[in-house]
Design a protein around this motif. Sequence first.
Motif, PDB file in Angstrom:
ATOM      1  N   ILE A 153       0.833  -1.210   0.000  1.00 32.04           N
ATOM      2  CA  ILE A 153       0.000   0.000   0.000  1.00 32.04           C
ATOM      3  C   ILE A 153       0.864   1.255   0.000  1.00 32.04           C
ATOM      4  N   LEU A 192      -8.120   3.963   0.217  1.00 27.69           N
ATOM      5  CA  LEU A 192      -8.286   3.227  -1.029  1.00 27.69           C
ATOM      6  C   LEU A 192      -9.702   2.699  -1.185  1.00 27.69           C
ATOM      7  N   GLY A 228      -6.786  -1.073   3.944  1.00 25.15           N
ATOM      8  CA  GLY A 228      -7.133  -0.381   2.711  1.00 25.15           C
ATOM      9  C   GLY A 228      -7.995   0.839   2.952  1.00 25.15           C
ATOM     10  N   VAL A 243     -11.641  -0.646  -1.939  1.00 26.06           N
ATOM     11  CA  VAL A 243     -11.235  -2.008  -1.618  1.00 26.06           C
ATOM     12  C   VAL A 243     -12.253  -3.003  -2.174  1.00 26.06           C
ATOM     13  N   LEU A 260      -7.697  -1.938  -4.363  1.00 25.64           N
ATOM     14  CA  LEU A 260      -6.979  -2.951  -3.594  1.00 25.64           C
ATOM     15  C   LEU A 260      -7.864  -4.190  -3.519  1.00 25.64           C
ATOM     16  N   HIS A 288      -7.205  -6.698   6.702  1.00 27.59           N
ATOM     17  CA  HIS A 288      -6.755  -6.195   5.406  1.00 27.59           C
ATOM     18  C   HIS A 288      -7.717  -5.152   4.840  1.00 27.59           C
TER      19      HIS A 288
END
Length: 394
Positions: A60, A89, A84, A91, A68, A80
């Motif tokens: 990242i 981001l 993100g 995701v 992602l 996870h």
Amino acid sequence: MKVGIIGLGFRLGYLGFVFNQMDPDFEIVGYADPAPAGMPMLDEKGIPAGNVYDTPQELIKNEEMDLLMIGSPNHMHLDHIRLGLEAGLKVFSEKPIVMTIEQSFELAALLHQHGHKRLLVGLVLRYSPLYQDLRKAQQDGLLGDVVSIEASEHIQPYHGAFFMRDWRRYESYAGSFMLEKCCHDLDLYNGVVGARPRYVASFGGRKSFTPQNTPVDEGVNDLDVYHCKPSGWLGTEKVFDSDGDIVDYQTAIVEYENGVSMTFHTNINVPDEFRRFCVIGANGMAEGDFVRGFLDVHNARNNEKVIATTYKAPSETSHHYGADEQMAEDVIKHVMDGTPLPVSALDALEAGILALTMDEARKTRTVVDLSSVWQRYDAALNGSAAEHHTLKSA
């Protein structure tokens, strides 16, 4: 579209191929996975996997990406996803997005903070032509008010044996079988009903893949079926004496908040597999099967069959009845242009909560009332749970 991958397993290796088919500009800029089981698929198709990173954090930090994608084992999904979202981001996570009811509340609070539209989910059956046709028939009034549903997901012995040999045999890594495998189907029928489940009962266990059913005095080729699908992380060759703790059959009964009832049945040792539903409404009924490829709709007034659709088998490289290709196309359009998607993170959370409640009901042999779960879920999703905690701390 540029993507980074956390967990390059079989599933995201395959989706990398499908996304590449849908978008010639699709590019994997990097991945983090100590044992990328999906790499052979990408190598075979000539799709570069980008730079290799030891940790998701390094991926990242060092790569610019439009999306992602998370394909790590289920017990890692929440961490996870959080990485993100906190990095700003968009995701995409494979299902199930969480493992427990408590994690559902935790993710709901994260989505309140970061926005649930930042998280996309791999509930791919929402994209299938059959389901889209079912929802159109419903929207066209051919069913009327939905009254009850009978549904199932059954898989062949080779696939059931895969679950007994793969890391998914452990609930501590995958969650229950109902969550890992059947959350797809539960999401579909939640969508048809248009209400949340309220009461759940369930029964099941393990009766097929047990030591006493180990095949004996049969040719070697007769046993190949149980090993033809490769296992990945933590794989074993044991099938009937597997150390896994998942069930191999389960039935459940659900009553929704609007009074609709549903029965759902899953079994992983079904030689002539089917993935069937029968949705019965006040005006008509819809019966279909994803595996056998048909949708029939009948009118309740005159018994006339008003829809009779058959679906061609997809190509050998296509999974999920052709739905993966549509999902890839729609996700790319969504990420690049903002086009709406047919399924959301909130849908995934509700389907997961239903699956997890089915297992609570099975283990406790009780009828579970979900009202308190939905209260806590809504509080987390709306931020009031965090506010209440802050006030108590003060």
